[in-house]
Motif scaffolding. Sequence first.
Motif, PDB file in Angstrom:
ATOM      1  N   MET A   1       1.152  -0.880  -0.152  1.00 10.06           N
ATOM      2  CA  MET A   1      -0.257   0.378  -0.282  1.00 10.06           C
ATOM      3  C   MET A   1       1.081   1.670  -0.146  1.00 10.06           C
ATOM      4  SD  MET A   1      -3.102   1.581   3.244  1.00 10.06           S
ATOM      5  CE  MET A   1      -4.351   0.037   1.900  1.00 10.06           C
ATOM      6  N   SER A   2       0.686   2.060  -0.961  1.00  7.41           N
ATOM      7  CA  SER A   2       1.152   3.728  -1.643  1.00  7.41           C
ATOM      8  C   SER A   2       0.879   4.670   0.092  1.00  7.41           C
ATOM      9  CB  SER A   2       0.592   4.435  -2.311  1.00  7.41           C
ATOM     10  OG  SER A   2       1.052   3.075  -3.405  1.00  7.41           O
ATOM     11  N   THR A   3       1.770   5.122   1.209  1.00  6.41           N
ATOM     12  CA  THR A   3       1.602   6.363   1.805  1.00  6.41           C
ATOM     13  C   THR A   3       2.040   7.270   0.921  1.00  6.41           C
ATOM     14  OG1 THR A   3       2.351   4.395   3.147  1.00  6.41           O
ATOM     15  CG2 THR A   3       2.589   6.348   3.958  1.00  6.41           C
ATOM     16  N   ILE A   4       1.558   8.564   1.949  1.00  2.30           N
ATOM     17  CA  ILE A   4       1.971   9.988   1.507  1.00  2.30           C
ATOM     18  C   ILE A   4       1.942  10.654   3.367  1.00  2.30           C
ATOM     19  CG2 ILE A   4      -0.844  10.725   1.359  1.00  2.30           C
ATOM     20  CD1 ILE A   4      -0.127  12.699  -0.745  1.00  2.30           C
ATOM     21  N   GLY A   5       3.516  11.418   2.808  1.00  2.00           N
ATOM     22  CA  GLY A   5       3.560  11.984   4.316  1.00  2.00           C
ATOM     23  C   GLY A   5       3.472  13.298   4.087  1.00  2.00           C
ATOM     24  N   PHE A   6       2.908  13.843   4.660  1.00  2.00           N
ATOM     25  CA  PHE A   6       2.361  15.437   4.735  1.00  2.00           C
ATOM     26  C   PHE A   6       3.817  16.311   6.125  1.00  2.00           C
ATOM     27  CE2 PHE A   6      -1.764  13.526   3.130  1.00  2.00           C
ATOM     28  CZ  PHE A   6      -1.183  14.149   1.824  1.00  2.00           C
ATOM     29  N   LEU A   7       4.058  17.167   5.561  1.00  2.00           N
ATOM     30  CA  LEU A   7       4.656  17.992   6.548  1.00  2.00           C
ATOM     31  C   LEU A   7       3.773  19.049   6.633  1.00  2.00           C
ATOM     32  CD1 LEU A   7       7.016  19.706   8.417  1.00  2.00           C
ATOM     33  CD2 LEU A   7       8.099  20.445   6.371  1.00  2.00           C
ATOM     34  N   HIS A   8       3.145  19.615   7.433  1.00  2.00           N
ATOM     35  CA  HIS A   8       2.174  20.691   7.845  1.00  2.00           C
ATOM     36  C   HIS A   8       2.875  22.068   9.064  1.00  2.00           C
ATOM     37  CE1 HIS A   8      -1.136  18.313   6.104  1.00  2.00           C
ATOM     38  NE2 HIS A   8      -0.944  17.514   7.160  1.00  2.00           N
ATOM     39  N   THR A   9       2.557  23.043   8.827  1.00  2.00           N
ATOM     40  CA  THR A   9       3.240  23.613  10.321  1.00  2.00           C
ATOM     41  C   THR A   9       1.648  24.216  10.789  1.00  2.00           C
ATOM     42  OG1 THR A   9       2.458  26.210   8.745  1.00  2.00           O
ATOM     43  CG2 THR A   9       5.031  25.527   8.737  1.00  2.00           C
ATOM     44  N   ALA A  10       0.414  23.097  11.332  1.00  2.00           N
ATOM     45  CA  ALA A  10      -0.384  24.093  11.948  1.00  2.00           C
ATOM     46  C   ALA A  10      -1.052  21.926  11.894  1.00  2.00           C
ATOM     47  CB  ALA A  10      -1.930  25.065  11.687  1.00  2.00           C
ATOM     48  N   GLU A  11      -1.779  21.703  13.321  1.00  2.00           N
ATOM     49  CA  GLU A  11      -2.058  20.872  13.736  1.00  2.00           C
ATOM     50  C   GLU A  11      -3.005  20.665  12.823  1.00  2.00           C
ATOM     51  OE1 GLU A  11      -2.702  16.562  15.106  1.00  2.00           O
ATOM     52  OE2 GLU A  11      -0.381  18.421  15.665  1.00  2.00           O
ATOM     53  N   VAL A  12      -4.316  21.858  12.623  1.00  2.00           N
ATOM     54  CA  VAL A  12      -5.621  21.728  12.114  1.00  2.00           C
ATOM     55  C   VAL A  12      -5.747  20.663  10.673  1.00  2.00           C
ATOM     56  CG1 VAL A  12      -5.470  24.118  10.893  1.00  2.00           C
ATOM     57  CG2 VAL A  12      -7.402  23.031  11.975  1.00  2.00           C
ATOM     58  N   GLY A  19      -8.643  13.723   5.602  1.00  2.00           N
ATOM     59  CA  GLY A  19     -10.533  13.236   4.923  1.00  2.00           C
ATOM     60  C   GLY A  19     -10.373  13.306   3.486  1.00  2.00           C
ATOM     61  N   LEU A  20      -9.164  14.151   3.245  1.00  2.00           N
ATOM     62  CA  LEU A  20      -9.449  13.857   1.854  1.00  2.00           C
ATOM     63  C   LEU A  20      -8.254  12.882   0.301  1.00  2.00           C
ATOM     64  CD1 LEU A  20      -8.027  18.189   0.747  1.00  2.00           C
ATOM     65  CD2 LEU A  20      -9.559  16.702   0.033  1.00  2.00           C
ATOM     66  N   VAL A  21      -7.378  12.326   1.640  1.00  2.00           N
ATOM     67  CA  VAL A  21      -7.169  11.018   1.038  1.00  2.00           C
ATOM     68  C   VAL A  21      -7.660   9.839   1.038  1.00  2.00           C
ATOM     69  CG1 VAL A  21      -5.131   9.394   1.693  1.00  2.00           C
ATOM     70  CG2 VAL A  21      -4.544  11.735   2.207  1.00  2.00           C
ATOM     71  N   ALA A  22      -8.660  10.121   2.024  1.00  2.00           N
ATOM     72  CA  ALA A  22      -9.481   8.966   1.565  1.00  2.00           C
ATOM     73  C   ALA A  22     -10.096   8.959   0.893  1.00  2.00           C
ATOM     74  CB  ALA A  22     -10.305   9.290   3.625  1.00  2.00           C
ATOM     75  N   GLU A  23     -11.198  10.541   0.792  1.00  2.00           N
ATOM     76  CA  GLU A  23     -12.157  10.779  -0.916  1.00  2.00           C
ATOM     77  C   GLU A  23     -11.360  10.446  -1.723  1.00  2.00           C
ATOM     78  OE1 GLU A  23     -14.165  14.905  -2.303  1.00  2.00           O
ATOM     79  OE2 GLU A  23     -13.257  15.082  -0.432  1.00  2.00           O
ATOM     80  N   LEU A  24      -9.961  10.698  -2.101  1.00  2.00           N
ATOM     81  CA  LEU A  24      -9.948  10.971  -3.219  1.00  2.00           C
ATOM     82  C   LEU A  24      -8.763   9.819  -3.469  1.00  2.00           C
ATOM     83  CD1 LEU A  24      -9.240  14.863  -3.945  1.00  2.00           C
ATOM     84  CD2 LEU A  24     -10.386  13.495  -4.262  1.00  2.00           C
ATOM     85  N   ALA A  25      -7.668   9.412  -2.353  1.00  2.00           N
ATOM     86  CA  ALA A  25      -6.875   8.209  -2.769  1.00  2.00           C
ATOM     87  C   ALA A  25      -7.264   7.309  -1.562  1.00  2.00           C
ATOM     88  CB  ALA A  25      -5.594   8.792  -2.822  1.00  2.00           C
ATOM     89  N   PRO A  26      -8.574   6.586  -1.173  1.00  2.00           N
ATOM     90  CA  PRO A  26      -8.614   5.300  -0.124  1.00  2.00           C
ATOM     91  C   PRO A  26      -8.060   4.302  -0.574  1.00  2.00           C
ATOM     92  CG  PRO A  26     -10.286   5.475  -2.687  1.00  2.00           C
ATOM     93  CD  PRO A  26     -10.249   6.509  -2.682  1.00  2.00           C
ATOM     94  N   GLY A  27      -7.153   3.840  -1.620  1.00  2.00           N
ATOM     95  CA  GLY A  27      -6.046   3.070  -1.494  1.00  2.00           C
ATOM     96  C   GLY A  27      -4.485   3.046  -0.413  1.00  2.00           C
ATOM     97  N   TRP A  28      -4.415   4.456  -0.309  1.00  2.00           N
ATOM     98  CA  TRP A  28      -3.403   5.233   0.281  1.00  2.00           C
ATOM     99  C   TRP A  28      -4.120   5.574   1.956  1.00  2.00           C
ATOM    100  CZ3 TRP A  28       0.688   7.459  -2.635  1.00  2.00           C
ATOM    101  CH2 TRP A  28       0.790   7.743  -3.885  1.00  2.00           C
ATOM    102  N   GLN A  29      -2.340   5.449   2.044  1.00  2.00           N
ATOM    103  CA  GLN A  29      -2.726   5.519   4.088  1.00  2.00           C
ATOM    104  C   GLN A  29      -1.809   7.093   4.207  1.00  2.00           C
ATOM    105  OE1 GLN A  29       0.053   2.797   5.802  1.00  2.00           O
ATOM    106  NE2 GLN A  29      -1.031   1.656   5.665  1.00  2.00           N
ATOM    107  N   ASP A  30      -1.682   7.534   4.820  1.00  2.00           N
ATOM    108  CA  ASP A  30      -1.478   9.051   5.149  1.00  2.00           C
ATOM    109  C   ASP A  30      -0.348   9.001   6.299  1.00  2.00           C
ATOM    110  OD1 ASP A  30      -3.133  10.333   6.746  1.00  2.00           O
ATOM    111  OD2 ASP A  30      -4.530   8.908   6.000  1.00  2.00           O
ATOM    112  N   ARG A  31       0.428  10.008   6.436  1.00  2.00           N
ATOM    113  CA  ARG A  31       1.379  10.365   7.323  1.00  2.00           C
ATOM    114  C   ARG A  31       1.827  11.661   7.879  1.00  2.00           C
ATOM    115  NH1 ARG A  31       6.245   7.463   7.622  1.00  2.00           N
ATOM    116  NH2 ARG A  31       7.664   8.794   9.450  1.00  2.00           N
TER     117      ARG A  31
END
Length: 195
Positions: A1-12, A19-31
Amino acid sequence: MSTIGFLHTAEVHVATFRGLVAELAPGWQDRHVVDPQLLADARAGLPVEDRLRERLAELADTDVIVCTCSTIGLEAERAGALRGDRPMARAAIAAAKGGRIAVAYAVESTVEPTTAVLRDEDATADLVLVPCLDAWQFFEAGDLPAYHAAIAAQLRAVDAEVIVLAQPSMAPAAALLPGRPVLTSPRAAVLAATT
C-alpha cells in the motif's frame, strides 16, 4: 500500500488532508509531521532549510511527501518534497486563460512565495493581491468559522476570472463564495501526489 507523507505548520491541517486522502485516494495511507515553528521562523525572516530537511527526513520512508505550507513551499520543493500549492497554481493559470487571478492571503509571508509560483507557471500572469490580514487573528484564536467568513467577505467584490486561496487553512472559505471560481491547494495537492 502506498503512503503519502505531509509536512504541516499547523495541527488543524491534519484532519483536512486525512479526509482528502480518504476521499481521493482511498487505497493510500497517510502520515503527518506538524511543526508550527517552521512558519514562525519563516515569518520572522529566519532560515528554515536545516529544520525543514530534518522534518522531511521523518517522512523519508513514504512514497511521496507534500509540504502543505505555502510560505516554505519553495524550500520544501528544493528539498525534494511536492510543493502543495504548485498544482493549484497550474490549475489557476489554465482556468484564468490570460485573465486576472486574485491571490488572497492571510499572512504577509505567503505573498512572495504564492505570486512566485504563479509567475513560475506563467511569467505574464495578471495577479491582483487581496490581503485578508485581519482574518488571521481568528485563525490564531482557533475560531475557524470567523476566519473563513472574514476571508469570504474580503473576496465577494473582487473582480477576477479565478480566485486563489494562498494558504491551505483558507480552503473552507471557498464554500462561502458560491458561483465564484475559487481554487485551493489541499485538494489539488492530494490529487497531484496520488495520481
